[in-house]
Motif scaffolding. Structure first.
Motif, PDB file in Angstrom:
ATOM      1  N   THR A  46      31.856  20.213 -50.948  1.00 48.59           N
ATOM      2  CA  THR A  46      31.426  21.249 -51.896  1.00 48.59           C
ATOM      3  C   THR A  46      32.234  22.524 -51.684  1.00 48.59           C
ATOM      4  O   THR A  46      32.692  23.152 -52.640  1.00 48.59           O
ATOM      5  N   GLN A  47      32.427  22.881 -50.429  1.00 53.18           N
ATOM      6  CA  GLN A  47      33.226  24.069 -50.128  1.00 53.18           C
ATOM      7  C   GLN A  47      34.700  23.830 -50.442  1.00 53.18           C
ATOM      8  O   GLN A  47      35.368  24.673 -51.044  1.00 53.18           O
TER       9      GLN A  47
ATOM     10  N   TRP B 129      34.666  31.216 -50.179  1.00 53.63           N
ATOM     11  CA  TRP B 129      33.284  30.759 -50.383  1.00 53.63           C
ATOM     12  C   TRP B 129      32.974  29.771 -49.269  1.00 53.63           C
ATOM     13  O   TRP B 129      33.603  28.717 -49.181  1.00 53.63           O
TER      14      TRP B 129
ATOM     15  N   GLY C  57      22.518  26.250 -55.445  1.00 54.10           N
ATOM     16  CA  GLY C  57      23.737  25.523 -55.804  1.00 54.10           C
ATOM     17  C   GLY C  57      23.435  24.192 -56.465  1.00 54.10           C
ATOM     18  O   GLY C  57      22.271  23.868 -56.758  1.00 54.10           O
TER      19      GLY C  57
ATOM     20  N   HIS D 256      35.406  23.981 -54.085  1.00 55.87           N
ATOM     21  CA  HIS D 256      34.863  25.128 -54.822  1.00 55.87           C
ATOM     22  C   HIS D 256      35.996  25.890 -55.512  1.00 55.87           C
ATOM     23  O   HIS D 256      37.011  26.184 -54.891  1.00 55.87           O
TER      24      HIS D 256
ATOM     25  N   GLN E 163      25.564  20.502 -53.106  1.00 49.75           N
ATOM     26  CA  GLN E 163      25.409  21.608 -52.162  1.00 49.75           C
ATOM     27  C   GLN E 163      24.019  21.584 -51.530  1.00 49.75           C
ATOM     28  O   GLN E 163      23.875  21.743 -50.311  1.00 49.75           O
TER      29      GLN E 163
END
Lengths: 215, 215
Positions: free
Chosen positions: A45-46, A58, A68, A49, A72
């Motif tokens: 997810t990071q 982020w 989220g 992003h 997330q």
């Protein structure tokens, strides 16, 4: 970067990822054969992003729980629960990680509280200690952040990514699952050959419309 | 799809790409050893075009010469010049392709008219015939389009991509150049092992900040 004992291969994983599951199973078999692996966390997810296209600004660890998208919301508590398990020792970290991967990817349980608790039982954790450690959310976020920061420094972009003792690091995505020691050794040896080849191999990646056949 | 003789490996290349150059050199060595390869064209400009994110609607072969960015302007005439060379036969296609790759990537000549002509000389083409064939621009565009269409069907996304006789296809990016037969055989065998491995390997790709070391 935090240091691992020399000779240790690090494996970056995200509980969301079915390929990371296969990688963790492979590493778990090889650990039984005496090879040293260390579990690390990387957040897809990071990594994906849009704010992070030119560098990480982020961080998953800066996000409140329960916010989220569903990935997330699933992955942050899963990471924190595994960071808590790791406080009981390396064997417990592996047992919990395997239990949670199997619950989610083999038995199709969602990454949510009931599944974390069942995985902790299956892994044979000290449940009282695990629950107590989970209360130290800021401490768990700090140790998760250290993993995510190291992954960002290495340039990890997917899971599983293995970082060999010599520092070479590559995403290794394979479709099949093995718990057989001979097979695991072969699959691992081939990965090592690719990274060490005189060709200086950067990438082998199948064309989009020609997936690997499942055996 | 146009058919290749059975046992033939196709290699998709773009003259822009230094990794395709290394792949073509590898294939050229293996051809000397009796292995069959067929040259095909894939356009990185087309593959990376934002209009093509969900399928190919923008085709390089529909673009006028001399338009677009510098990569588009360099690659379209390079492809067409190579399609013209291929009309003289397979050996001439390889000789011209190698000559043009070496001119551009080894000797840093731009992909432009003077370089195409010099490559045709270096390759020992029948220059009069080559110049005459180049006048049939619509025919050359049609044969280039057949390559680009096959590449799109396979899901080629980078060069070099090799398509093995069994249909498996993968991008193979390596940093080093070899013209040594034993070395070429080793590098090729390792690629085949990865594609045929029981693991069902989809991708091995180095982390972004840990490039392969050049030997």
């Amino acid at each position: 970067m935090t240091a691992s004992p020399s000779g240790t291969t690090e494996v970056y994983v995200d509980f969301l990822c079915p390929y990371a599951w296969r990688g963790v199973e492979l590493a778990a078999v090889l650990r039984q054969e005496g090879q040293a692996f260390r579990l690390r966390h990387f957040s897809l997810t990071q990594g994906n992003h849009p704010d992070n296209a030119k560098g990480t600004v982020w961080w998953l660890t800066d996000q409140p729980l329960g916010e989220g998208d569903r990935f997330q919301q699933a992955s942050l508590p899963a990471f924190l629960s595994a960071q808590a398990a790791a406080r009981q020792g390396e064997e417990q970290a592996w047992a919990y990680t395997l239990a949670l991967y199997r619950a989610h990817h083999e038995h199709k349980q969602p990454l949510e509280e009931a599944t974390f608790v069942q995985a902790a039982r299956d892994a044979g954790l000290d449940l009282n200690r695990w629950e107590a450690d989970r209360q130290d959310e800021s401490g768990l976020r700090a140790s998760l952040r250290a993993d995510l920061a190291d992954a960002a420094e290495i340039g990890v972009f997917g899971t599983p990514t293995f970082v060999l003792p010599d520092g070479s690091a590559a995403y290794y995505r394979f479709e099949n699952l093995t718990r057989d020691p001979d097979t695991a050794r072969q699959w691992w040896a081939l990965y090592g050959e690719v990274l060490n080849a005189g060709a200086g191999i950067a990438t082998i990646k199948r064309a989009k419309n020609r997936p690997a056949r499942r055996s």
